[in-house]
Write a protein that holds these residues in place. Structure first.
Motif, short mmCIF file in Angstrom:
data_model
loop_
_atom_site.label_atom_id
_atom_site.label_comp_id
_atom_site.label_asym_id
_atom_site.label_seq_id
_atom_site.Cartn_x
_atom_site.Cartn_y
_atom_site.Cartn_z
N ASN A 119 -20.41 9.20 4.35
CA ASN A 119 -19.25 8.61 5.14
C ASN A 119 -18.23 9.62 5.51
O ASN A 119 -17.72 10.49 4.64
CB ASN A 119 -18.62 7.38 4.60
N HIS A 120 -17.70 9.62 6.93
CA HIS A 120 -16.61 10.64 7.13
C HIS A 120 -15.39 9.94 6.65
O HIS A 120 -14.48 10.79 6.32
CB HIS A 120 -16.36 10.63 8.59
N VAL A 121 -14.98 8.91 6.43
CA VAL A 121 -13.92 8.33 5.79
C VAL A 121 -14.21 7.31 4.91
O VAL A 121 -15.00 6.11 5.10
CB VAL A 121 -13.10 7.77 6.86
N TYR A 122 -13.75 7.35 3.54
CA TYR A 122 -13.66 6.42 2.50
C TYR A 122 -12.35 5.80 2.49
O TYR A 122 -11.12 6.51 2.57
CB TYR A 122 -13.96 6.98 1.35
N GLU A 123 -12.02 4.45 2.21
CA GLU A 123 -10.95 3.72 2.09
C GLU A 123 -10.99 2.56 1.00
O GLU A 123 -11.99 1.83 0.96
CB GLU A 123 -10.38 3.14 3.45
N THR A 216 -12.71 12.36 4.37
CA THR A 216 -11.35 11.88 4.09
C THR A 216 -11.23 10.61 3.14
O THR A 216 -12.07 9.56 3.43
CB THR A 216 -10.55 11.55 5.39
N VAL A 217 -10.44 10.43 2.13
CA VAL A 217 -10.51 9.18 1.37
C VAL A 217 -9.16 8.79 1.39
O VAL A 217 -8.09 9.46 1.09
CB VAL A 217 -10.82 9.65 -0.33
N ILE A 218 -8.85 7.49 1.77
CA ILE A 218 -7.74 6.96 2.02
C ILE A 218 -7.45 5.88 0.75
O ILE A 218 -8.45 4.91 0.82
CB ILE A 218 -7.40 6.28 3.36
N ILE A 219 -6.28 5.96 0.01
CA ILE A 219 -6.05 4.70 -1.28
C ILE A 219 -4.77 4.34 -0.82
O ILE A 219 -3.70 4.60 -0.63
CB ILE A 219 -6.19 5.94 -2.35
N ASN A 220 -4.68 3.01 -0.52
CA ASN A 220 -3.69 2.04 -0.23
C ASN A 220 -3.42 1.55 -1.60
O ASN A 220 -4.13 1.11 -2.28
CB ASN A 220 -4.25 0.99 0.73
N ILE A 221 -2.05 1.81 -1.56
CA ILE A 221 -1.62 1.06 -2.97
C ILE A 221 -0.75 -0.22 -2.47
O ILE A 221 0.16 -0.17 -2.15
CB ILE A 221 -0.40 2.10 -3.48
#
Length: 625
Positions: A119-123, A216-221
């Motif tokens: 994946n280009h982006v992981y979220e 890119t890995v996006i981690i939402n808190i």
């Protein structure tokens, strides 16, 4: 004999040589690869195989005179790792084809493919207070290079934005799987950052130069539960009338400093001290209030006051130990519920009862007394009893005492009695405001007695007179149950010997047999008397009206039909007689009319006063003498 002669004579396919080519070669082209080692008197022709006359076309060029091989363009080993070419070989002098020669061209792997992420982006979204070391997200990459040294790679976190404070993200690799798991060390805090963006890199171990790629890995808190709900008041009262269910009696308000609408904000209530489960509490999804309902009816006489304790927490656990939180106890609310007394209907005890009575009991026979009590505390209401349901009108009830007696004889054979059971309802009504009515059911098992004499299914019979003995079937009936019904005994009364008989004389049905001989004409109406008795000897005498006639072709006797319609010859005579009467009447009427129309003629006299005339009179009236 030379080696080439042996080769040609064996007439087999031989792989006589293998060449190699490095896919990493960058040019220039064409590139001389080498010469096929064959005798000088052997010539090559009809070259076949991938890279020549099969895909990829024109990749190799082979001089059939010198046997030299040239590479014309780059090759990707991940697509083609080997080429097999076949040549036809023959001697230059003779020109005859005797054998095939084969060569292999192996492509050497070069580190020309970088690892690529799936994946280009992981979220991912997580709560702000997971346990340290919790796996947050998995990343996966693959390397298309063929050799192990070129396709192995490692993960690393290149950057994190914003910069973490008092914690760090780490990535752990699973050997030879291409998977990396991102976790953290420290504590996550929604107030410091609601989202972190990581650049994760995968670098292979190839030589002479390693290759890499990134994702890119996006981690939402998500906001954690740092604040418990708190009741705005600590106690209160509510009121509800007894006997109600499903009614809202109170709305409890709480405050929560967590983000509105999140699981950390949504309240979850619990009731304590409600031993009979009379109440339930729901959460209003919009206001977060606690809605207290009555789910099981309350009884003022049992307990006029209920005290319950309600506590509040959130849908997710309180994040104790997370930065900005402290140890807290659940907030509670003390609710006092006042039950209001209402006029309740009188209660029968028992409300359903079954008794037994014979059906021949006398008028006014005592059956039962059903008593109702006023459940209200003061018990001051007066109760009056009435008949609620009594479809056959068998009973009456004393309005003051509830004493039930018969108003007429019970009849087990009534259509309103089902399987010997008759059901009535008694009402008890108080004089409260408003008045209330209770109901009791009394089931009466009516015991059968022999109160019905046997009867017959027919009393008028048609019988055909034939040259043989004639008979007609008759069935006896008795609505009484066993042992007051059949089988029955049958007996003909009067002078019936050698004329009529019953067969059989015992049973549920019999045949009335005509024993007259065919030579003796007995056509006409016959009145017979039949005595029928049930098993207990209860007897009834029934009249049988028997019409005997000579039947037509129809198999069903039709004596009464013949009686009504008559003989055709007789009818013809009657018709002629009626016609003659009508003709005579008509002629007489016409003659009478003619005679009445004839009047006497009168002759006028001259009007001469000097003469004398004789007055003729043919009528004499009263007083003319």
């Amino acid at each position: 004999m030379s080696a080439s002669d042996i080769l040609l004579r064996q007439k087999r396919n031989w792989v006589i040589e293998t060449f190699t080519f490095d896919e990493g070669y960058s040019g220039p082209y064409p590139l001389y690869l080498g010469r096929i080692n064959i005798a000088t008197d052997i010539r090559l022709t009809e070259i076949h195989g991938p890279g020549v006359d099969e895909e990829p076309l024109n990749l190799f060029k082979i001089d059939n005179k010198t046997a030299e091989i040239w590479v014309m363009q780059p090759v990707d080993r991940e697509i083609h790792d080997q080429f097999k070419l076949i040549f036809q070989a023959f001697k230059k002098e003779k020109g005859d084809i005797n054998a095939k020669i084969g060569i292999d061209i192996d492509i050497i792997d070069t580190n020309d493919n970088e690892p690529k992420f799936n994946n280009h982006v992981y979220e991912v979204t997580i709560e702000e207070a997971p346990s340290q070391g919790t796996e947050l997200v998995n990343v996966t990459a693959t390397d298309r290079d063929s050799t192990e040294k070129n396709r192995k790679f490692s993960f690393s976190i290149e950057s994190v934005s914003p910069t973490p404070q008092n914690f760090e993200f780490v990535i752990n690799e699973e050997p030879d799987s291409g998977n990396g798991t991102i976790s953290f060390k420290g504590c996550l805090n929604h107030e410091k950052a609601q989202k972190y963006t990581l650049i994760v890199k995968a670098t292979d171990h190839g030589q002479p130069k390693s290759l890499s790629s990134s994702t890119t890995v996006i981690i939402n808190i998500e906001d954690g539960n740092k604040h418990l709900p708190v009741f705005t008041k600590q106690k209160g009262e509510a009121s509800v009338k007894e006997g109600l269910r499903g009614v809202l009696i109170s709305r409890l308000q709480v405050t929560d400093e967590d983000t509105r609408g999140t699981k950390a904000w949504k309240a979850k209530y619990k009731i304590q001290g409600d031993t009979n489960n009379n109440f339930r509490i729901d959460t209003d999804p919009e206001t977060n209030e606690g809605l207290v309902y009555v789910q099981k009816i309350l009884d003022y006489e049992e307990d006029p006051l209920k005290n319950i304790i309600i506590s509040a927490e959130n849908e997710i656990p309180y994040a104790q130990g997370v930065t900005g939180t402290k140890e807290m106890r659940l907030s509670t609310y003390h609710l006092t519920v006042n039950i209001e007394d209402v006029n309740e209907p009188p209660l029968f005890d028992p409300s359903n009862k079954t008794i037994t009575a014979y059906e021949d009991v006398a008028l006014g026979y005592y059956l039962e007394t059903l008593i109702a009590k006023d459940p209200d505390v003061n018990g001051a209401n007066q109760i009056r009893y009435t008949i609620g349901e009594d479809p056959a009108g068998f009973v009456t009830v004393d309005s003051n005492s509830g004493k039930i007696t018969t108003s007429k004889s019970l009849d087990r054979e009534s259509q309103l009695v089902k399987d010997g059971l008759y059901v009535i309802k008694i009402y008890a009504t108080d004089n409260g405001e408003p008045s209330q009515t209770g109901t009791a059911t009394l089931s009466i098992k009516i015991v059968d007695v022999n109160d019905n004499a046997p009867s017959l299914d027919k009393s008028i019979i048609d019988m055909c007179q034939t040259d043989k003995i004639s008979s007609v079937s008759v069935t006896a009936l008795d609505p009484d149950a066993e042992p007051y019904s059949g089988p029955f005994s049958f007996k003909l009364l009067g002078d019936v010997k050698d004329k009529w008989r019953i067969d059989p004389e015992n049973g549920h049905s019999f045949k009335l047999v005509n024993e007259h001989k065919a030579t003796i004409m007995i056509f006409g109406q016959h009145e017979l008397q039949l005595e029928v008795s049930d098993r207990q000897g209860k007897t009834a005498v029934h009249s049988l009206s028997v019409s005997v006639c000579k039947c037509s072709k129809t198999p069903k006797p039709d004596c009464r039909l013949k009686k009504h319609t008559g003989n055709p010859n007789e009818l013809k005579t009657i018709y002629v007689f009626i016609f003659m009467l009508c003709l005579i009447f008509t002629l007489g009427f016409l003659l009478l009319t003619f005679l009445m129309s004839c009047k006497p003629e009168r002759i006028p006299f001259p009007n001469d006063s000097a003469g004398q005339y004789l007055m003729i009179s043919n009528s004499e009236g009263p007083g003319s003498d």
